[in-house]
Every structure is written in structure tokens, then in C-alpha cells.
Design an enzyme around this catalytic site. Structure first.
Site, PDB file in Angstrom:
ATOM      1  N   SER A  33      -2.868  -7.894   3.230  1.00 53.66           N
ATOM      2  CA  SER A  33      -3.067  -7.546   4.635  1.00 53.66           C
ATOM      3  C   SER A  33      -3.519  -8.854   5.399  1.00 53.66           C
ATOM      4  O   SER A  33      -3.353  -9.112   6.414  1.00 53.66           O
ATOM      5  CB  SER A  33      -4.156  -6.389   4.920  1.00 53.66           C
ATOM      6  OG  SER A  33      -3.554  -5.368   4.330  1.00 53.66           O
ATOM      7  N   LYS A  59     -16.218  -6.591   6.703  1.00 55.38           N
ATOM      8  CA  LYS A  59     -14.687  -7.383   6.618  1.00 55.38           C
ATOM      9  C   LYS A  59     -14.282  -7.471   8.176  1.00 55.38           C
ATOM     10  O   LYS A  59     -13.298  -8.222   8.301  1.00 55.38           O
ATOM     11  CB  LYS A  59     -13.701  -6.590   5.879  1.00 55.38           C
ATOM     12  CG  LYS A  59     -13.681  -6.796   4.341  1.00 55.38           C
ATOM     13  CD  LYS A  59     -12.470  -6.451   3.543  1.00 55.38           C
ATOM     14  CE  LYS A  59     -12.468  -6.927   2.179  1.00 55.38           C
ATOM     15  NZ  LYS A  59     -11.202  -6.764   1.684  1.00 55.38           N
ATOM     16  N   HIS A 117       0.792  -1.112  -0.058  1.00 55.22           N
ATOM     17  CA  HIS A 117       0.055   0.077  -0.123  1.00 55.22           C
ATOM     18  C   HIS A 117       0.839   1.394  -0.184  1.00 55.22           C
ATOM     19  O   HIS A 117       0.684   2.244  -0.524  1.00 55.22           O
ATOM     20  CB  HIS A 117      -0.797   0.146   1.279  1.00 55.22           C
ATOM     21  CG  HIS A 117      -1.738  -0.957   1.514  1.00 55.22           C
ATOM     22  ND1 HIS A 117      -2.177  -1.699   2.497  1.00 55.22           N
ATOM     23  CD2 HIS A 117      -2.767  -1.311   0.592  1.00 55.22           C
ATOM     24  CE1 HIS A 117      -3.020  -2.625   2.395  1.00 55.22           C
ATOM     25  NE2 HIS A 117      -3.567  -2.391   1.185  1.00 55.22           N
ATOM     26  N   ARG A 145      -2.590  -6.325  -8.172  1.00 57.32           N
ATOM     27  CA  ARG A 145      -1.416  -7.419  -7.998  1.00 57.32           C
ATOM     28  C   ARG A 145      -1.520  -8.612  -9.060  1.00 57.32           C
ATOM     29  O   ARG A 145      -0.482  -8.921  -9.504  1.00 57.32           O
ATOM     30  CB  ARG A 145      -1.476  -7.904  -6.554  1.00 57.32           C
ATOM     31  CG  ARG A 145      -1.230  -7.084  -5.586  1.00 57.32           C
ATOM     32  CD  ARG A 145      -1.582  -7.529  -4.021  1.00 57.32           C
ATOM     33  NE  ARG A 145      -3.199  -7.886  -4.208  1.00 57.32           N
ATOM     34  CZ  ARG A 145      -3.492  -8.167  -3.087  1.00 57.32           C
ATOM     35  NH1 ARG A 145      -3.137  -8.475  -1.930  1.00 57.32           N
ATOM     36  NH2 ARG A 145      -4.931  -8.487  -3.235  1.00 57.32           N
TER      37      ARG A 145
END
Ligand code: PNS
Length: 160
Positions: free
Chosen positions: A129, A42, A18, A91
Site C-alpha cells: 500500500s 501510521k 490483500h 510476501r
């Protein structure tokens, strides 16, 4: 009017991936807002204010970057901030499928805001993460994948 950009995410917690993207975007745009979604769906490990605080600490050297928490729709935040661009890091191809759908639905809701994708650097391409939290929760060392100070905050979370 100079282009303002928003880089949104959950950032639970911010990773080196990030931060790399924030630094590249801060070089490209005169004003960048890092928008931290509360994202209760989440069930984040860190509270919204903890996530904002960690990002502010590690982006203090970037004078054109602001960090803000938000609830509700990203396009509504973009409208309030008069931002023309939503930035997303990519990604993998699987990232792309999900991100493309989000970009298209956001465009349906607010056609004047464009989503731009930036490919992540190869050295941070594998970072996520969620995986970092899983490894840290199981006692693994994750320091090298996190900006300074974040690994310590993660350790404190898992210490009981
Ligand atoms: O880091 P993440 O979890 O991949 O980021 C996802 C995020 C926060 C960008 C996305 O969930 C989001 O935009 N949330 C705000 C709510 C919203 O606008 N939803 C509509 C698009 S599905």
C-alpha cells in the site's frame, strides 16, 4: 465449534494482494473477519471508515466475510469475536521477521489464538500500500494493482 479467522491490517488502501488473500481465506474458513486497524501511528491517508467502506465494496461477493474497524489490541478483538486464528500474508523474508515477532507477542498476551501465515501469490508479491500511495501521489498509474474503484478513491485524495 467452526473456526473463525481474523485477517487484520491497516489496508491504506486495500490492494489486489490483500483481496487475493481475503478470497483464499474465505474459501478456507467458514467465517472471516477483515479487521481494519485505525493505526494512528501510521498516519493513514484514508480514514478508518473510508478503508472499511472500500473493503466492504470489493468483498461484497464473499458472503462469509465481514469487515470491521477496530482500535486497541488485535488480541482483544479476537477474544471478543471468539476467533481462534489470526491470518497474515507473507510476501518476503523481511515480512517474516516482523510478523514472527508480532505473532509471538500476541501469543504471549493470548495463548489460545494462533497466528497462521499464508504466502502471497507470485503475481501480487511485490505490492505494498505504501509504494502504491507513493506512485499515485507522484502521478503514476496504479489501477492494475488495486481492486475496482480503489484507484479512483486514491486519485480523489491526491486531487486538490
Ligand atoms: O497492514 P499492517 O499495517 O502491516 O497491519 C499491522 C496490524 C494492524 C496488524 C498491527 O499493527 C496490529 O495488530 N495493530 C493493532 C494493535 C496491536 O494489537 N498491537 C500489538 C501487536 S504489536
Amino acid at each position: 465449534m467452526p473456526l473463525g479467522a481474523i485477517y487484520p491490517g491497516t489496508f491504506d488502501p486495500i490492494t489486489r494482494g490483500h483481496l487475493e488473500l481475503i478470497e483464499r481465506a474465505a474459501y478456507l474458513f467458514p467465517k472471516l473477519t477483515v479487521a481494519v486497524a485505525e493505526n494512528p501511528g501510521k498516519d493513514p491517508l484514508f480514514s478508518l471508515s473510508e478503508r472499511v467502506d472500500m473493503i466492504r465494496n470489493v468483498t461484497a461477493h464473499l458472503k462469509n466475510v465481514k469487515v470491521e474497524g477496530f482500535t486497541g489490541l488485535l488480541v482483544d478483538l479476537a477474544r471478543r469475536k471468539k476467533a481462534a486464528i489470526i491470518l497474515k500474508g507473507l510476501r518476503t523474508v523481511s515480512d517474516f521477521e516482523y510478523e514472527l515477532q508480532m505473532a509471538q507477542i500476541n501469543r504471549e498476551m493470548h495463548p489460545e489464538i494462533e497466528t497462521l501465515f499464508i504466502p502471497t501469490g507470485l503475481d501480487v508479491n511485490f505490492l505494498s500500500s505504501s509504494m502504491i500511495k507513493e506512485i499515485a501521489g507522484a502521478g503514476g498509474d496504479v489501477e492494475e494493482w488495486l481492486p475496482p474503484g480503489v484507484a479512483e478513491r486514491l486519485k480523489q485524495k491526491f486531487r486538490y
